[in-house]
Every structure is written in structure tokens, then in C-alpha cells.
Design a protein around this motif. Sequence first.
Motif, PDB file in Angstrom:
ATOM      1  N   LYS A 240       0.841  -1.209   0.000  1.00  0.00           N
ATOM      2  CA  LYS A 240       0.000   0.000   0.000  1.00  0.00           C
ATOM      3  C   LYS A 240       0.869   1.249   0.000  1.00  0.00           C
ATOM      4  O   LYS A 240       2.018   1.229   0.462  1.00  0.00           O
ATOM      5  CB  LYS A 240      -0.896   0.023   1.239  1.00  0.00           C
TER       6      LYS A 240
ATOM      7  N   ALA B   5      -2.012   2.962  10.298  1.00  0.00           N
ATOM      8  CA  ALA B   5      -2.227   1.511  10.284  1.00  0.00           C
ATOM      9  C   ALA B   5      -3.515   1.108  10.999  1.00  0.00           C
ATOM     10  O   ALA B   5      -4.252   0.248  10.509  1.00  0.00           O
ATOM     11  CB  ALA B   5      -1.023   0.812  10.907  1.00  0.00           C
ATOM     12  N   ASP B   6      -3.820   1.745  12.129  1.00  0.00           N
ATOM     13  CA  ASP B   6      -5.042   1.404  12.869  1.00  0.00           C
ATOM     14  C   ASP B   6      -6.305   1.796  12.102  1.00  0.00           C
ATOM     15  O   ASP B   6      -7.278   1.049  12.063  1.00  0.00           O
ATOM     16  CB  ASP B   6      -5.030   2.032  14.259  1.00  0.00           C
ATOM     17  N   ARG B   7      -6.288   2.947  11.448  1.00  0.00           N
ATOM     18  CA  ARG B   7      -7.443   3.379  10.656  1.00  0.00           C
ATOM     19  C   ARG B   7      -7.635   2.463   9.449  1.00  0.00           C
ATOM     20  O   ARG B   7      -8.756   2.051   9.138  1.00  0.00           O
ATOM     21  CB  ARG B   7      -7.269   4.827  10.170  1.00  0.00           C
ATOM     22  N   VAL B   8      -6.544   2.157   8.762  1.00  0.00           N
ATOM     23  CA  VAL B   8      -6.611   1.309   7.574  1.00  0.00           C
ATOM     24  C   VAL B   8      -7.108  -0.087   7.946  1.00  0.00           C
ATOM     25  O   VAL B   8      -7.929  -0.676   7.236  1.00  0.00           O
ATOM     26  CB  VAL B   8      -5.233   1.259   6.878  1.00  0.00           C
ATOM     27  N   GLU B   9      -6.632  -0.609   9.066  1.00  0.00           N
ATOM     28  CA  GLU B   9      -7.077  -1.922   9.534  1.00  0.00           C
ATOM     29  C   GLU B   9      -8.583  -1.931   9.803  1.00  0.00           C
ATOM     30  O   GLU B   9      -9.254  -2.944   9.612  1.00  0.00           O
ATOM     31  CB  GLU B   9      -6.323  -2.315  10.805  1.00  0.00           C
ATOM     32  N   ALA B  10      -9.124  -0.785  10.196  1.00  0.00           N
ATOM     33  CA  ALA B  10     -10.558  -0.657  10.457  1.00  0.00           C
ATOM     34  C   ALA B  10     -11.355  -0.325   9.186  1.00  0.00           C
ATOM     35  O   ALA B  10     -12.548  -0.053   9.256  1.00  0.00           O
ATOM     36  CB  ALA B  10     -10.804   0.417  11.517  1.00  0.00           C
ATOM     37  N   GLY B  11     -10.677  -0.313   8.033  1.00  0.00           N
ATOM     38  CA  GLY B  11     -11.360  -0.058   6.770  1.00  0.00           C
ATOM     39  C   GLY B  11     -11.483   1.404   6.399  1.00  0.00           C
ATOM     40  O   GLY B  11     -12.229   1.748   5.479  1.00  0.00           O
TER      41      GLY B  11
END
Length: 112
Positions: free
Chosen positions: A2, A69-75
Motif C-alpha cells: 500500500k 495503520a489502525d485506521r486502515v485496519e478498520a477499513g
Amino acid sequence: MKGILINYEFCTGCHSCEVACKKHLGLPKGEFGIKLTETGPYEYEGKTGKERWEWTWLPVMTKACDMCADRVEAGKLPACVQHCQAWCMYYGEVEDLAKKLDGTSRCAIFTR
């Protein structure tokens, strides 16, 4: 892999990417995850009016950037991309972002 693509042709220098990132990461004064740098003005001989001057804004990722990373992991999108008011930042697969490069705009792709 990404990455984030930034099209510098359309960045207006509003600093919304900086503010969103700083708030999301909880960074102290003087630290940034993305830092907006201004270059210019540059004068072009033989041009008149607005075309005579160029002033460029360059958002640059710093070592503190983890591409949310935390936001992306949450979609969700990274905070800087979500809050870009000029819509000149894109997040996705590097291969897909590279397809947006048309050779006529000044762009950069950042990865982690």
C-alpha cells in the motif's frame, strides 16, 4: 504493498493533512507525521500576471507516519487522505496508484 500518492499540481497548502495527522497520532508541538513544505515563489522570465510566479506546496511523509495503520485496519483511509481538501491525495495498492501517473503532473508515491 500500500502507498499514498500525492499530486502536487493540486495541493493548495491548506495544512489539513498536517492537522489531521498530528491530531490522529497525538504528536507534540514540533513533530509531524506529514509536513507541508512551501517552495517558491519562482519567477519565470517572459511570463506575465499569475503565470509569472510559481509557488508550490509539498506534503512530505516523516518518520512518524505509519500510514494510519489502525485506521486502515478498520477499513478507513489514512487521516491525511481523508481530510485532504484539494482531493490530491490517494491511498491504495502501489500498482494501482502508479496507473494514475500520467506523466503530465508532478506526483510522488510514498510507501512504508
